[in-house]
Design an enzyme around this catalytic site. Structure first.
Site, PDB file in Angstrom:
ATOM      1  N   GLU A   1       0.846  -1.206   0.000  1.00 42.62           N
ATOM      2  CA  GLU A   1       0.000   0.000   0.000  1.00 42.62           C
ATOM      3  C   GLU A   1       0.878   1.251   0.000  1.00 42.62           C
ATOM      4  OE1 GLU A   1      -3.002  -0.474  -0.775  1.00 42.62           O
ATOM      5  OE2 GLU A   1      -3.021  -2.624  -0.354  1.00 42.62           O
TER       6      GLU A   1
ATOM      7  N   HIS B   1       1.602   2.185  -3.476  1.00 47.24           N
ATOM      8  CA  HIS B   1       0.475   2.914  -4.068  1.00 47.24           C
ATOM      9  C   HIS B   1       0.468   4.368  -3.573  1.00 47.24           C
ATOM     10  CE1 HIS B   1      -1.707  -0.217  -6.179  1.00 47.24           C
ATOM     11  NE2 HIS B   1      -1.853  -0.984  -5.107  1.00 47.24           N
TER      12      HIS B   1
HETATM   13 ZN   LIG Z   1      -2.480  -3.023  -5.029  1.00 52.63          ZN
END
Ligand SMILES: [Zn+2]
Length: 500
Positions: free
Chosen positions: A265, A268
């Site tokens: 994450e 991201h």
């Molecule tokens: Zn992902």
């Protein structure tokens, strides 16, 4: 046409962005802190705001303004011209679906989701079958409404991986399937079990949490413009580049799942924190495709986070945070454990060597459903045969087979391929990164991720939607997207780990 019109466009897009950010914040709260009894009211709040957002985006005045701006686009600054064309693309796509269809689709989604939850709990595909049949019918209608060339699946794929087609994916995935299932067979036949017994102990959740925050900070995740919380399924959400949040889940029985979730994450989040200031509250501050977004999370998680230099860097912190548990564990042992290959039935538990095989079988089934060559009733047999062919496993029941993923209950067909494309894009970009930052591994071992992040900012993040997925990969690496770098990476890494 006065010069105020681009200002007016930015103002309108800012209002839409604000509504969308409010929606995202309510959704974030729903997954993290909302008390259970708040669910009903939250559903209504989200429905109201979603309708408002759709109304603002499809308002006739916005369409007229965009068309006027498009007609004089040669007089616009290039950034404004692309803002106009990208927004027009979004507006056209949203207006192709009539209100009545959107409503019918949303209703079927929530019914199908509820039935899927029960069917999965009872491991009974037949229970879910009528809902999935209606969903496939709706998806085929959706493809017709949106329009397409070639396979009707392309209309659905466009929503998640713009510009990609089933015709391009077929040969790409066929090669991956052949090569990866061959590699997995070699690994299985090598009978070289990597030692993971030391992992079977309790790992203090507070220490895991602290470790994940230290790693995120070193990666360059700005915690003054983001935060980490806990949720059932890890995710990243962004309300602005200065408020990008991630979640993870911590299990005291599993040393890796929380940390690897945070790193994924975090990858991201670094992307969303890297958009340009001038793109805030506008159409361009997002990735051109989910595959490109996923390339960032998977690069940090797998290519960096599952490397030996990364674990050499982490070992002192592991010793400090988990006193006595790492006394006899080397960085090499952690590296071997975090890269253990084992064909499994469940996609989200799959390792790097088998993961794409899970995606490819879903893609093949989805395309056949949308093209009408496979009936919904035939899914379990098709699924089980493909799992046997690609992974060598027998599927004992539907819950561990074709009912395991949430995606189809939401009508999200065309989504799965973006996970595999993320793996391919990540490996292709990373090969170039190693060429351009030759001392990358010694930097990683020293906890210095600045050069890597700067490269990603410069070659990927800052563009937002200015470039397509294909353009980003071609311009950064000099080659169109291909499976070759990923296959080279797997062969080298796992050839060494398993002495093939
Ligand atoms: Zn992902």
């Amino acid at each position: 046409m006065n010069d105020g019109s681009i200002g007016l466009l930015r103002q309108k897009l800012g209002e839409i962005a604000d509504v969308n950010s409010a929606i995202a914040l309510l959704q974030w709260d729903q997954e993290t802190y909302m008390p259970p009894k708040g669910a009903n009211a939250r559903g209504q709040q989200l429905a109201t705001l979603s309708a408002l957002s759709h109304r603002l985006l499809t308002a006739p005045e916005l369409g007229i303004l965009l068309e006027q701006l498009r007609q004089r686009s040669t007089g616009l600054d290039p950034d404004d011209a692309i803002l106009v064309s990208e927004t027009q693309y979004d507006v056209k796509r949203s207006t192709k679906l009539p209100e009545s269809f959107v409503h019918e689709f949303a209703e079927e989604q929530s019914k199908a989701f509820q039935v899927w939850v029960e069917a999965r709990a009872q491991s009974d595909f037949r229970k879910f079958q009528p809902n999935l049949e209606r969903m496939v019918e709706l998806l085929r209608r959706k493809a017709d409404l949106l329009g397409y060339e070639g396979s009707p699946y392309n209309a659905l794929l466009e929503e998640f991986e713009r510009g990609m087609t089933a015709e391009q994916l077929r040969p790409l995935f066929a090669e991956l399937a052949e090569q990866q299932s061959g590699l997995v067979k070699q690994i299985t036949n090598a009978h070289r079990a990597l030692d993971t017994n030391w992992l079977n102990q309790e790992w203090a959740p507070a220490a895991q949490w602290e470790l994940s925050l230290r790693v995120l900070r070193e990666m360059g995740y700005d915690l003054e413009a983001g935060r980490q919380d806990k949720s059932v399924h890890p995710f990243t959400t962004s309300f602005d580049k200065y408020d990008v949040r991630i979640t993870t889940r911590i299990s005291s029985k599993d040393l890796f799942s929380g940390l690897m979730g945070s790193i994924h994450e975090g990858g991201h989040a670094l992307y969303d924190q890297g958009f340009l200031d001038k793109d805030r509250r506008g159409t361009l501050a997002s990735a051109p495709s989910l595959g490109v977004h996923e390339s960032q999370s998977r690069m940090w998680e797998n290519l960096v986070g599952r490397s030996l230099p990364f674990w050499k860097r982490c070992l002192p912190a592991l010793n400090e945070l988990f006193p006595s548990q790492f006394e006899r564990v080397t960085a090499e042992a952690v590296y071997a454990a975090v890269n253990r290959v084992q064909p499994s039935l469940i996609r989200v538990e799959a390792d790097e060597c088998t993961y794409n095989l899970h995606i490819i079988l879903r893609f093949e089934i989805e395309v056949a459903l949308i093209e009408g060559t496979l009936k919904v009733s035939e899914i379990p047999d098709a699924w089980n045969a493909k799992v046997k062919a690609y992974l060598g496993l027998d599927v004992p029941n539907d819950a561990q087979g074709c009912l395991q993923d949430i995606h189809w209950s939401h009508g999200a067909m065309g989504y799965f391929p973006t996970y595999a494309l993320g793996n391919l894009y990540a490996a292709q970009l990373f090969e170039k990164i190693l060429e351009e930052i030759p001392d990358l591994w010694s930097r990683v071992e020293a906890g210095d991720f600045a050069a890597l992040l700067a490269w990603l900012r410069r070659r990927v993040h800052v563009y937002g939607r200015r470039k397509t997925a294909n353009e980003i990969i071609c311009e950064a690496t000099g080659q169109p997207p291909s499976a070759a770098p990923f296959l080279r990476y797997l062969a080298k890494k796992y050839g060494a780990l398993y002495s093939l």
